[in-house]
Design an enzyme around this catalytic site. Structure first.
Site: not given
Ligand code: DGL
Length: 276
Positions: A75, A194
Site C-alpha cells: 500500500c 496506488c
Molecule cells: N492501495 C493503497 C495505496 O496503494 C491505498 C488506497 C486507499 O486505501 O485509499 O495507496
C-alpha cells in the site's frame, strides 16, 4: 526471540495489495503468504498521518502474531505515511528478526530505465501525493527526472465498491489522467502509485495516449523482494516455502471472497480478523 519460520505478510487497506501479491507470487511462488486487507476501514487515502500509522501498526502486529517475520506494506499510502515510523518506533520494541518493507522505493528505483523524456507522472491517493514521497525518492535516485503528481480521491473507493468497470469509474479515470497530462504534457511514463489502480486498468488504457507507458508496481516490487531475500539470507531462512496463501480481512468473509475472486480469478480461503 521467536525464530520459527513463517509466511511472508502482505498488507493493504483493502483489495489493492492483491495486485502486489499477484506480482510477487508470479515470481516467487514457492513461499507461503498471508494477505491482510483492512477492507472495513478502507480507503486510507484521505486519512491523517496518525490514523494511517495506527491502522498500519495494528495490521503489522497482527501479521507478526500470525508468524510472519517479513511484512510488505502493499500500500503506497501506508508506505508513505507509516513505514518510517514503524521501522523507527515499532520494530525496535519487537525484536531484530522482524522486517517491514514498503513499495515506493522499489518503484522509484526502476524509473530511470523506463522514461525517455525524464518527465514522469504519478497517480496516487491524496495522502501519497501530499506526502511528496515519490518526488523525494525520485530526487534521491534520479535528480534529472521531473515528477508531477495528481491525487485521485475516488479511485480506490470505486475499486473497493467493485465498480471498476462501470461508466462512472471511466469518467473519474479520464478526469485525473487528463489533469495529469495537462500539468506536464511531456510525461512519457505514468506510475500507478496506488496498488488499487491496476484494477482500473481497462479504463486507464482507454484514456492514456499511445506512447505513454503505464507502470503498475507488482512486477517491480516482486523483483526487489527477490533481490532482498537473496541478499538477506538471515530473513529468507525465516520464510517458509510451501507455496500456500491465506487471506485475512477486517470485513465480511463472503464479501472479500467474492471480490478477491474477480481480481485474482481464483477462489480464496479467507478468515475475518479484528485489528482494534
Ligand atoms: N492501495 C493503497 C495505496 O496503494 C491505498 C488506497 C486507499 O486505501 O485509499 O495507496
Amino acid at each position: 526471540m521467536n525464530r520459527t519460520p513463517g509466511p511472508i505478510g502482505i498488507f493493504d487497506s483493502g483489495y489493492g495489495g492483491l495486485t502486489i501479491l499477484h506480482g510477487i507470487r508470479q515470481l516467487l511462488p514457492e513461499y507461503d503468504y498471508i494477505y491482510l486487507g483492512d477492507n472495513a476501514r478502507a480507503p486510507y487515502g484521505s486519512r491523517s498521518f496518525e490514523v494511517v500509522y495506527q491502522f498500519t501498526r495494528q495490521a503489522v502486529l497482527k501479521l507478526f502474531e500470525r508468524g510472519c517475520h517479513l511484512v510488505i506494506l502493499g500500500c503506497n499510502t501506508a508506505s508513505a505515511k507509516a513505514l518510517r515510523s514503524i521501522q523507527e518506533r515499532v520494530l525496535p520494541e519487537i525484536g531484530s528478526d522482524r522486517r517491514v518493507l514498503g513499495i515506493i522505493r522499489p518503484t522509484v528505483e526502476v524509473l530511470g530505465d523506463l522514461t525517455q523524456s525524464r518527465h514522469v507522472g504519478v497517480l496516487a491517493t491524496e495522502g501519497t501525493i501530499r506526502s511528496n514521497s515519490y518526488s523525494l525518492e525520485v530526487a534521491k535516485f534520479h535528480p534529472d527526472i521531473k515528477v508531477s503528481g495528481v491525487a485521485c480521491p475516488l479511485w480506490a473507493a470505486i475499486v473497493e465498491a467493485n465498480e471498476a468497470d462501470s461508466p462512472g469509474a471511466d469518467y473519474f479515470v479520464k478526469k485525473r489522467i487528463d489533469q495529469l497530462l495537462r500539468k506536464d504534457p511531456l510525461i512519457d511514463t505514468i506510475i500507478l502509485g496506488c496498488t488499487h489502480y491496476p484494477l482500473l486498468m481497462n479504463s486507464i488504457v482507454r484514456h492514456v495516449p499511445p506512447g505513454v507507458r503505464i507502470v503498475p508496481q507488482g512486477q517491480y516490487v516482486a523483483e526487489s523482494l527477490n533481490s532482498y531475500l537473496q541478499r538477506h539470507n538471515e530473513i529468507d531462512r525465516l520464510c517458509t516455502k510451501g507455496g500456500t496463501c491465506q487471506y485475512l480481512t477486517t470485513e465480511s468473509e463472503d464479501k472479500f471472497r467474492e471480490s478477491a475472486q474477480i481480481f485474482l480469478h481464483e477462489s480464496v480461503n479467507v478468515k475475518h480478523v479484528d485489528l482494534d
